[in-house]
Design an enzyme around this catalytic site. Structure first.
Site, PDB file in Angstrom:
ATOM      1  CD  GLU A   1     -39.721  66.347 152.262  1.00 32.62           C
ATOM      2  OE1 GLU A   1     -40.332  66.330 151.176  1.00 32.62           O
ATOM      3  OE2 GLU A   1     -38.648  65.750 152.470  1.00 32.62           O
TER       4      GLU A   1
ATOM      5  CG  ASN B   1     -36.466  64.589 154.787  1.00 31.49           C
ATOM      6  OD1 ASN B   1     -36.831  63.671 154.064  1.00 31.49           O
ATOM      7  ND2 ASN B   1     -36.874  65.850 154.608  1.00 31.49           N
TER       8      ASN B   1
ATOM      9  CD  GLU C   1     -40.611  62.911 153.777  1.00 33.99           C
ATOM     10  OE1 GLU C   1     -39.586  62.855 153.075  1.00 33.99           O
ATOM     11  OE2 GLU C   1     -41.595  63.623 153.522  1.00 33.99           O
TER      12      GLU C   1
ATOM     13  CG  ASP D   1     -37.960  60.777 151.144  1.00 31.16           C
ATOM     14  OD1 ASP D   1     -38.698  61.050 150.171  1.00 31.16           O
ATOM     15  OD2 ASP D   1     -37.190  61.596 151.680  1.00 31.16           O
TER      16      ASP D   1
ATOM     17  CD  GLU E   1     -40.145  62.442 147.265  1.00 25.19           C
ATOM     18  OE1 GLU E   1     -39.510  61.498 146.774  1.00 25.19           O
ATOM     19  OE2 GLU E   1     -39.705  63.187 148.151  1.00 25.19           O
TER      20      GLU E   1
HETATM   21  P1  C2E Z   1     -35.982  64.670 149.615  1.00 20.50           P
HETATM   22  O1  C2E Z   1     -36.307  64.245 150.990  1.00 20.50           O
HETATM   23  O2  C2E Z   1     -36.377  63.749 148.520  1.00 20.50           O
HETATM   24  O3  C2E Z   1     -36.596  66.092 149.429  1.00 20.50           O
HETATM   25  C1  C2E Z   1     -37.182  66.512 148.268  1.00 20.50           C
HETATM   26  C2  C2E Z   1     -36.243  67.273 147.464  1.00 20.50           C
HETATM   27  O4  C2E Z   1     -36.796  67.519 146.174  1.00 20.50           O
HETATM   28  C3  C2E Z   1     -35.972  68.655 148.054  1.00 20.50           C
HETATM   29  O5  C2E Z   1     -34.676  69.018 147.735  1.00 20.50           O
HETATM   30  C4  C2E Z   1     -36.944  69.539 147.278  1.00 20.50           C
HETATM   31  O6  C2E Z   1     -36.553  70.902 147.230  1.00 20.50           O
HETATM   32  C5  C2E Z   1     -36.876  68.904 145.907  1.00 20.50           C
HETATM   33  N1  C2E Z   1     -38.097  69.132 145.144  1.00 20.50           N
HETATM   34  C6  C2E Z   1     -39.359  69.242 145.604  1.00 20.50           C
HETATM   35  N2  C2E Z   1     -40.236  69.409 144.546  1.00 20.50           N
HETATM   36  C7  C2E Z   1     -39.483  69.381 143.412  1.00 20.50           C
HETATM   37  C8  C2E Z   1     -39.795  69.478 142.030  1.00 20.50           C
HETATM   38  O7  C2E Z   1     -40.937  69.631 141.601  1.00 20.50           O
HETATM   39  N3  C2E Z   1     -38.783  69.411 141.147  1.00 20.50           N
HETATM   40  C9  C2E Z   1     -37.497  69.238 141.566  1.00 20.50           C
HETATM   41  N4  C2E Z   1     -36.527  69.182 140.667  1.00 20.50           N
HETATM   42  N5  C2E Z   1     -37.152  69.129 142.892  1.00 20.50           N
HETATM   43  C10 C2E Z   1     -38.160  69.191 143.797  1.00 20.50           C
HETATM   44  P2  C2E Z   1     -33.730  69.627 148.776  1.00 20.50           P
HETATM   45  O8  C2E Z   1     -34.408  70.520 149.718  1.00 20.50           O
HETATM   46  O9  C2E Z   1     -32.571  70.131 148.024  1.00 20.50           O
HETATM   47  O10 C2E Z   1     -33.293  68.349 149.604  1.00 20.50           O
HETATM   48  C11 C2E Z   1     -32.556  67.364 149.050  1.00 20.50           C
HETATM   49  C12 C2E Z   1     -32.469  66.187 149.957  1.00 20.50           C
HETATM   50  O11 C2E Z   1     -31.762  66.509 151.134  1.00 20.50           O
HETATM   51  C13 C2E Z   1     -33.800  65.705 150.468  1.00 20.50           C
HETATM   52  O12 C2E Z   1     -34.407  64.916 149.497  1.00 20.50           O
HETATM   53  C14 C2E Z   1     -33.430  64.961 151.682  1.00 20.50           C
HETATM   54  O13 C2E Z   1     -33.033  63.674 151.346  1.00 20.50           O
HETATM   55  C15 C2E Z   1     -32.278  65.741 152.175  1.00 20.50           C
HETATM   56  N6  C2E Z   1     -32.712  66.632 153.258  1.00 20.50           N
HETATM   57  C16 C2E Z   1     -33.274  67.868 153.166  1.00 20.50           C
HETATM   58  N7  C2E Z   1     -33.525  68.361 154.391  1.00 20.50           N
HETATM   59  C17 C2E Z   1     -33.154  67.404 155.282  1.00 20.50           C
HETATM   60  C18 C2E Z   1     -33.158  67.321 156.708  1.00 20.50           C
HETATM   61  O14 C2E Z   1     -33.627  68.212 157.432  1.00 20.50           O
HETATM   62  N8  C2E Z   1     -32.680  66.192 157.257  1.00 20.50           N
HETATM   63  C19 C2E Z   1     -32.221  65.168 156.487  1.00 20.50           C
HETATM   64  N9  C2E Z   1     -31.758  64.084 157.101  1.00 20.50           N
HETATM   65  N10 C2E Z   1     -32.185  65.211 155.158  1.00 20.50           N
HETATM   66  C20 C2E Z   1     -32.657  66.334 154.543  1.00 20.50           C
HETATM   67 CA    CA Z   2     -37.963  63.700 152.058  1.00 22.14          CA
HETATM   68 CA    CA Z   3     -37.769  62.264 148.308  1.00 16.11          CA
END
Ligand code: C2E
Ligand code: CA
Ligand code: CA
Length: 655
Positions: free
Chosen positions: A427, A486, A518, A547, A604
């Site tokens: 992802e 995403n 996603e 998602d 996830e």
């Molecule tokens: P998401 O799409 O649900 O992405 C998964 C989030 O959970 C990611 O946070 C990831 O680092 C975190 N994660 C993955 N495995 C674990 C785990 O085992 N434990 C915990 N506590 N967290 C885990 P991240 O990277 O901080 O992203 C947060 C949200 O920001 C994402 O949730 C997504 O909704 C958004 N996002 C991130 N990148 C993009 C992007 O390029 N475009 C868009 N539109 N949204 C993004």
């Molecule tokens: Ca996602």
């Molecule tokens: Ca997610």
């Protein structure tokens, strides 16, 4: 109208002059009486004549008082003029009788003196009667006639010549009476016109003043609610702060927003929306302690109150509570009862700001805070809010250059088969290390890009990086691995996501089914705009993943309709699943649902081996989480895959 005025002035002038006329007449009457006595001391006619003359003068004098007393000269001027002239005529007749009642009247001797007196007094009457010809003429015409006739009757040459001269004098008198009246009337007209002009100028002036006052009211007043408008509010706020600064006092500013106004406006129409605003304004005006407050409508459903007075810092919160109470009361609109509610932001000068602009921004930040925290409440400005706003402003200013320079980049988190441990995909997650602010959380980056209208640029950059990874994966022994991008729900309303991704995969010659999109459940529910776009993505061959599944409200019908390829079960349900019977039951149900709809299930946030084991037992196919790997930059992927491969071979060998 003018004519009446002229008559009134004529009557007033005559009445004013009448006493001196009567007095002169009286004195001349006495002289005439004396002459009459001298010519025939035994003749009693002279006494009767004097009585008649004095009686006439008395009648005229009394009528003058009556006219003045009853104000008839003003109310009925023509009638008053007639009465005065009648009196003059009466006196004239008395004088005219003299040549006929005295015995043997002739043009010579003492009688000549009497003639002279009669002519003199009558000429005087015409002169005194200036302004109204009939008054003087009423007196003088009988006199002249009588003199001329009595002279003509004497039949001698001298008397005839004299009679002729009297007639000539009469004609001259007539003419002069007419001319002097018209000069008098003309001058009255002029005077009246001048007065009318002054009056109309005064009226025009007061009209202009009235119009100015109305314009000023319009300029300062909100036409719908009658409250102060934005311009008046700005002035009041600046003045209030100046005053407070001078007196070392405080000032509270409340910014108010109606919580469900948009909903009322959209569902019940603008007219009802206006009614709601008016009713709310009335409540603010009538039920709040507004003695030391300015209540304004700034536009739309935004209101503000400036609180000065004795203790504005204490009064501000009380006022905010009062506003909330008014907003909580039901509104009856068009026969329907509506609950609306308000949110209030409060900021205090000089505690929170040093200027009017800054105070307003502070109150506005507090308002946003109160809305963020669930509306229907008031919040006081907190300096931390300003720091947060400043940070946000900075992020928004820097996000585009950072995307362009490649500082905003994609990191990748592996997705793994829970059963075989095989890497099935990645992802893409956005990452940005800001030079001064450090790591920026992805939702902040996404929000900032949206705020500066650069969502498309951001997604383009992430999709581009994802395609570059897809090009590398076969080389790493992962030819079938997917990469997920995403896309936030509101992006669908801004640009064509399908067009962007089509172009990106085409540029890199990538099979679209390897690029996964996603979307959240929210996008799934918007059947109009996002629905159309999702259909296009599906047609282009991109895989669709839902998602955060389980965190919101998904619609089964939409899931089936859209042929979603994968459900990503939200981290909230997965974390600690090993120890939660309840979450296991939910996941088990979701997995059966996925099976029935032929969707792949991905868990996830898998953090522990115990959770992975529980998910395996429940039949969940795929997992993503810190247990397998944290998101990593592109350059580290090859190393990670190789390391993993090595570990697997080692376990197999030792196993
Ligand atoms: P998401 O799409 O649900 O992405 C998964 C989030 O959970 C990611 O946070 C990831 O680092 C975190 N994660 C993955 N495995 C674990 C785990 O085992 N434990 C915990 N506590 N967290 C885990 P991240 O990277 O901080 O992203 C947060 C949200 O920001 C994402 O949730 C997504 O909704 C958004 N996002 C991130 N990148 C993009 C992007 O390029 N475009 C868009 N539109 N949204 C993004
Ligand atoms: Ca996602
Ligand atoms: Ca997610």
């Amino acid at each position: 109208m003018h004519e009446d005025q002229v008559r009134r002035i004529q009557a007033a002038t005559l009445l004013h002059r009448l006493p001196s006329t009567l007095a002169t007449n009286f004195i001349v009457s006495l002289s005439a009486f004396a002459l009459a006595l001298m010519r025939a001391p035994s003749d009693t006619t002279a006494i009767w004549w004097l009585c008649a003359a004095v009686a006439m003068l008395l009648v005229r004098s009394v009528s003058r008082y009556a006219l003045l007393w009853t104000k008839q000269a003003e109310t009925r001027p023509t009638w008053a003029l007639m009465l005065i002239s009648l009196g003059a005529g009466g006196s004239g007749l008395v004088w005219a009788s003299l040549p006929f009642i005295l015995d043997d009247f002739s043009a010579y001797g003492i009688d000549g003196g009497l003639y002279l007196m009669i002519l003199g007094v009558s000429t005087g009457a015409v002169m005194m009667g200036v302004g109204f010809r009939w008054n003087g003429l009423a007196f003088s015409l009988p006199c002249h006639l009588s003199v001329a006739t009595s002279l003509a009757l004497q039949e001698d040459m001298v008397s005839l010549i004299l009679a002729f001269n009297v007639v000539a004098l009469t004609v001259i008198l007539l003419r002069s009476a007419v001319t002097s009246e018209s000069i008098f009337v003309e001058s009255i007209h002029r005077k009246l016109e001048a007065t009318a002009m002054t009056e109309s100028l005064q009226a025009a002036n007061s009209d202009i003043l009235d119009a100015n006052a109305r314009l000023e009211l319009l300029a300062n007043c909100d036409p719908l609610t009658g409250l102060a408008n934005r311009a008046a509010f700005n002035t009041a706020l600046c003045d209030g702060i100046q005053q407070a600064a001078k007196n070392g006092q405080k000032l509270s500013l409340l910014v108010i927003d109606l919580d469900r106004f948009k909903h009322v406006n959209d569902t019940m129409g603008h007219k009802i929306g206006d009614e709601l605003l008016t009713e709310f304004a009335n409540r603010l005006r009538n039920h709040l302690p507004t003695d030391h407050a300015v209540v304004a409508r700034l536009g739309g459903d935004e209101f503000a109150i400036i609180v000065s007075g004795r203790d504005p810092a204490a009064e501000g919160p009380r006022m905010a509570e009062a506003v909330l109470r008014q907003g909580r009361k039901p509104f009856v609109l068009n026969g329907q009862t509506c609950m609306v509610g308000t949110s209030v932001g409060l900021a205090i000068y000089p505690d929170h700001a040093a200027s009017a602009d800054e105070l307003f921004v502070s109150a506005d930040m507090a308002l946003y805070r109160s809305k963020d925290q669930g509306r229907g409440r008031w919040r006081k400005f907190d300096p931390k809010l300003r720091a947060a706003a400043e940070r946000q402003r900075q992020i928004e200013a820097d996000v585009l250059p950072a995307i362009e320079r490649g500082q905003v980049e994609a990191w990748f988190q592996p997705q793994v088969s829970l059963d075989t441990q095989r890497v099935t995909g990645f992802e893409a997650l956005v990452r940005w290390h800001h030079p001064t602010l450090g790591f920026i959380a992805p939702p902040e980056i996404v929000a900032a890009a949206h705020a500066v209208h650069q969502s498309e640029r951001l997604t383009a950059a992430i999709a581009d990086a994802s395609c570059r990874l897809l090009l590398d994966l076969p080389g790493l022994g992962l030819p079938e691995a997917t990469v997920a991008v995403n896309v936030s729900p509101r992006e669908f309303a801004l640009y064509s996501v399908a067009d962007l991704l089509d172009a990106t995969v085409a540029r890199h010659a990538i099979d679209p089914k390897l690029l996964e999109v996603e979307i959240t459940e929210e996008a799934l529910l918007d059947t109009v705009i996002a629905g159309e776009q999702l259909k296009r993505l599906e047609q282009s061959g991109f895989a669709l993943a839902v998602d955060d599944f389980g965190a919101g409200h998904s619609s089964l019908t939409r899931l089936i309709d859209l042929k979603v390829d994968r459900l990503k079960i939200d981290r909230g349900i997965i974390t600690h699943i090993a120890s939660s019977q309840r979450n296991q039951a939910i996941v088990s149900a979701l997995i059966r649902l996925g099976d029935a709809l032929s969707m792949e299930m991905l868990a996830e946030g898998v953090e522990t081996e115990a959770d992975a084991e529980a998910l395996r037992t429940l039949g969940c196919a795929l997992g993503q989480g810190y247990l397998f790997a944290r998101p990593m930059p592109f350059e580290r992927i090859a190393g990670w895959v190789a390391e993993r491969q090595e570990k697997k071979t080692r376990t197999r060998l030792t196993g």
